[in-house]
Design a protein around this motif. Structure first.
Motif, PDB file in Angstrom:
ATOM      1  N   THR A 198       0.818  -1.211   0.000  1.00 58.50           N
ATOM      2  CA  THR A 198       0.000   0.000   0.000  1.00 58.50           C
ATOM      3  C   THR A 198       0.853   1.263   0.000  1.00 58.50           C
ATOM      4  OG1 THR A 198      -0.097  -0.087   2.425  1.00 58.50           O
ATOM      5  CG2 THR A 198      -1.919  -1.110   1.207  1.00 58.50           C
ATOM      6  N   ASP A 199       2.060   1.166   0.558  1.00 64.96           N
ATOM      7  CA  ASP A 199       2.919   2.328   0.725  1.00 64.96           C
ATOM      8  C   ASP A 199       4.337   1.984   0.271  1.00 64.96           C
ATOM      9  OD1 ASP A 199       1.218   4.302   2.651  1.00 64.96           O
ATOM     10  OD2 ASP A 199       0.860   2.216   3.212  1.00 64.96           O
ATOM     11  N   VAL A 200       4.872   2.752  -0.674  1.00 61.36           N
ATOM     12  CA  VAL A 200       6.198   2.473  -1.218  1.00 61.36           C
ATOM     13  C   VAL A 200       7.192   3.523  -0.724  1.00 61.36           C
ATOM     14  CG1 VAL A 200       7.599   2.325  -3.312  1.00 61.36           C
ATOM     15  CG2 VAL A 200       5.302   1.342  -3.275  1.00 61.36           C
ATOM     16  N   ILE A 201       8.273   3.048  -0.114  1.00 55.06           N
ATOM     17  CA  ILE A 201       9.362   3.911   0.311  1.00 55.06           C
ATOM     18  C   ILE A 201      10.532   3.684  -0.646  1.00 55.06           C
ATOM     19  CG2 ILE A 201      10.813   4.661   2.231  1.00 55.06           C
ATOM     20  CD1 ILE A 201       7.824   4.626   2.930  1.00 55.06           C
ATOM     21  N   SER A 202      10.881   4.702  -1.404  1.00 56.49           N
ATOM     22  CA  SER A 202      12.032   4.618  -2.281  1.00 56.49           C
ATOM     23  C   SER A 202      13.259   5.118  -1.532  1.00 56.49           C
ATOM     24  CB  SER A 202      11.806   5.484  -3.527  1.00 56.49           C
ATOM     25  OG  SER A 202      13.032   5.724  -4.192  1.00 56.49           O
ATOM     26  N   VAL A 203      14.280   4.288  -1.460  1.00 57.92           N
ATOM     27  CA  VAL A 203      15.549   4.668  -0.837  1.00 57.92           C
ATOM     28  C   VAL A 203      16.600   4.663  -1.942  1.00 57.92           C
ATOM     29  CG1 VAL A 203      17.270   4.065   0.891  1.00 57.92           C
ATOM     30  CG2 VAL A 203      14.844   3.645   1.362  1.00 57.92           C
ATOM     31  N   SER A 204      17.287   5.792  -2.132  1.00 58.49           N
ATOM     32  CA  SER A 204      18.234   5.864  -3.244  1.00 58.49           C
ATOM     33  C   SER A 204      19.382   6.806  -2.911  1.00 58.49           C
ATOM     34  CB  SER A 204      17.539   6.341  -4.520  1.00 58.49           C
ATOM     35  OG  SER A 204      16.961   7.625  -4.334  1.00 58.49           O
ATOM     36  N   ALA A 205      20.525   6.535  -3.530  1.00 56.82           N
ATOM     37  CA  ALA A 205      21.681   7.421  -3.398  1.00 56.82           C
ATOM     38  C   ALA A 205      21.496   8.637  -4.304  1.00 56.82           C
ATOM     39  CB  ALA A 205      22.954   6.673  -3.779  1.00 56.82           C
ATOM     40  N   CYS A 206      22.079   9.755  -3.909  1.00 60.20           N
ATOM     41  CA  CYS A 206      21.955  10.956  -4.734  1.00 60.20           C
ATOM     42  C   CYS A 206      23.156  11.867  -4.529  1.00 60.20           C
ATOM     43  CB  CYS A 206      20.663  11.712  -4.399  1.00 60.20           C
ATOM     44  SG  CYS A 206      20.708  12.570  -2.805  1.00 60.20           S
ATOM     45  N   GLY A 207      23.344  12.773  -5.475  1.00 63.94           N
ATOM     46  CA  GLY A 207      24.302  13.853  -5.321  1.00 63.94           C
ATOM     47  C   GLY A 207      23.569  15.091  -4.859  1.00 63.94           C
ATOM     48  N   SER A 208      24.268  15.991  -4.196  1.00 64.28           N
ATOM     49  CA  SER A 208      23.649  17.197  -3.644  1.00 64.28           C
ATOM     50  C   SER A 208      24.101  18.445  -4.392  1.00 64.28           C
ATOM     51  CB  SER A 208      24.006  17.340  -2.162  1.00 64.28           C
ATOM     52  OG  SER A 208      23.632  18.620  -1.671  1.00 64.28           O
ATOM     53  N   PHE A 209      23.145  19.364  -4.619  1.00 60.48           N
ATOM     54  CA  PHE A 209      23.448  20.669  -5.191  1.00 60.48           C
ATOM     55  C   PHE A 209      23.471  21.765  -4.133  1.00 60.48           C
ATOM     56  CE2 PHE A 209      21.328  18.774  -9.106  1.00 60.48           C
ATOM     57  CZ  PHE A 209      22.514  18.599  -9.799  1.00 60.48           C
TER      58      PHE A 209
ATOM     59  N   ALA B  95       6.973   7.650  -1.268  1.00 66.77           N
ATOM     60  CA  ALA B  95       7.865   8.618  -0.644  1.00 66.77           C
ATOM     61  C   ALA B  95       9.285   8.340  -1.112  1.00 66.77           C
ATOM     62  CB  ALA B  95       7.783   8.540   0.878  1.00 66.77           C
ATOM     63  N   SER B  96      10.021   9.404  -1.360  1.00 65.55           N
ATOM     64  CA  SER B  96      11.390   9.283  -1.851  1.00 65.55           C
ATOM     65  C   SER B  96      12.360   9.785  -0.792  1.00 65.55           C
ATOM     66  CB  SER B  96      11.566  10.098  -3.137  1.00 65.55           C
ATOM     67  OG  SER B  96      12.926  10.140  -3.521  1.00 65.55           O
ATOM     68  N   VAL B  97      13.227   8.882  -0.334  1.00 66.03           N
ATOM     69  CA  VAL B  97      14.266   9.230   0.626  1.00 66.03           C
ATOM     70  C   VAL B  97      15.600   9.186  -0.108  1.00 66.03           C
ATOM     71  CG1 VAL B  97      15.360   8.653   2.817  1.00 66.03           C
ATOM     72  CG2 VAL B  97      12.911   8.223   2.501  1.00 66.03           C
ATOM     73  N   ALA B  98      16.132  10.358  -0.408  1.00 66.10           N
ATOM     74  CA  ALA B  98      17.376  10.462  -1.170  1.00 66.10           C
ATOM     75  C   ALA B  98      18.539  10.610  -0.190  1.00 66.10           C
ATOM     76  CB  ALA B  98      17.323  11.657  -2.127  1.00 66.10           C
ATOM     77  N   MET B  99      19.473   9.678  -0.242  1.00 67.53           N
ATOM     78  CA  MET B  99      20.603   9.642   0.685  1.00 67.53           C
ATOM     79  C   MET B  99      21.816  10.279   0.001  1.00 67.53           C
ATOM     80  SD  MET B  99      20.109   5.735   2.098  1.00 67.53           S
ATOM     81  CE  MET B  99      20.681   5.044   0.546  1.00 67.53           C
ATOM     82  N   VAL B 100      22.278  11.389   0.522  1.00 68.62           N
ATOM     83  CA  VAL B 100      23.347  12.151  -0.129  1.00 68.62           C
ATOM     84  C   VAL B 100      24.691  11.427   0.016  1.00 68.62           C
ATOM     85  CG1 VAL B 100      24.590  14.341  -0.211  1.00 68.62           C
ATOM     86  CG2 VAL B 100      22.137  14.323   0.291  1.00 68.62           C
ATOM     87  N   THR B 101      25.370  11.270  -1.105  1.00 67.36           N
ATOM     88  CA  THR B 101      26.693  10.640  -1.092  1.00 67.36           C
ATOM     89  C   THR B 101      27.806  11.591  -1.517  1.00 67.36           C
ATOM     90  OG1 THR B 101      26.419   9.859  -3.375  1.00 67.36           O
ATOM     91  CG2 THR B 101      25.749   8.345  -1.615  1.00 67.36           C
ATOM     92  N   ASP B 102      27.457  12.692  -2.209  1.00 68.06           N
ATOM     93  CA  ASP B 102      28.492  13.556  -2.798  1.00 68.06           C
ATOM     94  C   ASP B 102      27.867  14.881  -3.196  1.00 68.06           C
ATOM     95  OD1 ASP B 102      27.781  13.469  -5.912  1.00 68.06           O
ATOM     96  OD2 ASP B 102      27.478  11.463  -5.071  1.00 68.06           O
TER      97      ASP B 102
END
Length: 289
Positions: A80-91, A202-209
């Motif tokens: 019913t509920d999708v949590i997206s966990v992903s790596a990302c770069g930061s601006f 929901a999108s949880v973007a985990m900053v790596t760089d």
């Protein structure tokens, strides 16, 4: 209705620990083979499904991820509920490596992917003006903070095709002209497909760089990214562990209408709908078909 949390794990997140009755299961989808088997079980009394987006061992590139099969498989399992966990770069300077950004907007620059479940014989147009679910996003922010993570609520995610990282000119464009906050390769078309499937997302973007714009950090360094990924993966698992208590086992209608996104979206007249498409979309759109 019973809550079932679906977690799509990105780079570095290939396993969720602590599930009761944990079992890796195969899920057949008319949209192809999902990225991997799905790990099912219960966490804190709440049903959960975990799918590694790139597959265990990281076998899928951002372009080859079977996004439609993944979302369809989760819907078929009862998610019913999708949590997206992903790596990302930061601006943004303040969105530092190790921080989590709860994304609420996207700019889609991908071009090599199937972006809809619908098509010839069964046409639909859903709104993605607000592509993430505020209720679910707030729960993720609360769970992440409780796990000791620095969280930024709200942000625009630039989805690029990849697999290469940005040029300096692109990085400056996305940051200075377009006003994006983070950049990644996998949240599109995933978010669009979740909306078509009437799933809260929901999108949880985990900053790596810092991508390549930062004058003191230079271009993306894959060795540094891998080192940061390990710490982020532990934080992500801690966040997920806190979600069942916040979401609860009983699923109420979404106050933002995510679970009713298809109410007025299908345009093809009932007598003109392709029976094969209707069958193919039995899980995604069965409620309205």
């Amino acid at each position: 209705m019973e809550t079932m949390i679906g977690v799509i794990g990105g780079s570095g997140v290939y396993q969720i620990d602590g599930l009761d009755d944990a079992e890796w299961v195969d899920v057949a989808s008319p949209f192809g083979t999902p990225s991997d088997q799905v790990l099912t079980g219960r966490l804190g009394g709440v049903r959960m499904a975990f799918l590694p987006r790139h597959g265990r061992g990281h076998v899928h590139s951002p372009t080859s991820v079977p996004y439609r099969a993944n979302i369809d498989a989760l819907k078929r399992l009862g998610v019913t509920d999708v949590i997206s966990v992903s790596a990302c770069g930061s601006f943004r300077e303040e969105m530092a490596p190790g921080d989590f950004v709860i994304v609420d907007q996207f700019i889609d620059r991908t071009f090599g992917r199937e972006k809809s479940f619908f098509g010839e014989g069964l046409v639909a147009h859903v709104s993605v003006a607000h592509p993430t679910c505020p209720r679910l996003s707030e729960a993720c922010a609360m769970a992440a903070r409780a796990a000791g993570v620095t969280v930024h609520e709200g942000g625009t995610y630039l989805a690029m095709e990849g697999p290469q990282f940005s040029s300096l000119a692109e990085s400056k464009l996305y940051r200075e002209v377009w006003g994006c906050d983070v950049i990644g390769m996998t949240n599109m078309p995933e978010a669009k497909l979740a909306r078509e499937a009437e799933l809260c997302y929901a999108s949880v973007a985990m900053v790596t760089d810092y991508d390549s714009w930062h004058p003191h950090h230079g271009e993306v360094d894959i060795a540094e990214i891998i080192a940061t990924l390990s710490g982020n993966a532990d934080k992500a698992r801690a966040m997920v562990a806190g979600l069942p208590a916040l979401l609860g086992a009983a699923r109420l209608p979404c106050p933002h209408g995510c679970d009713r996104a298809l109410d007025t979206a299908i345009l093809t007249a009932p007598d003109r709908r392709d029976p094969a498409m209707v069958e193919k979309l039995s899980a995604i759109a069965g409620r309205v078909l």
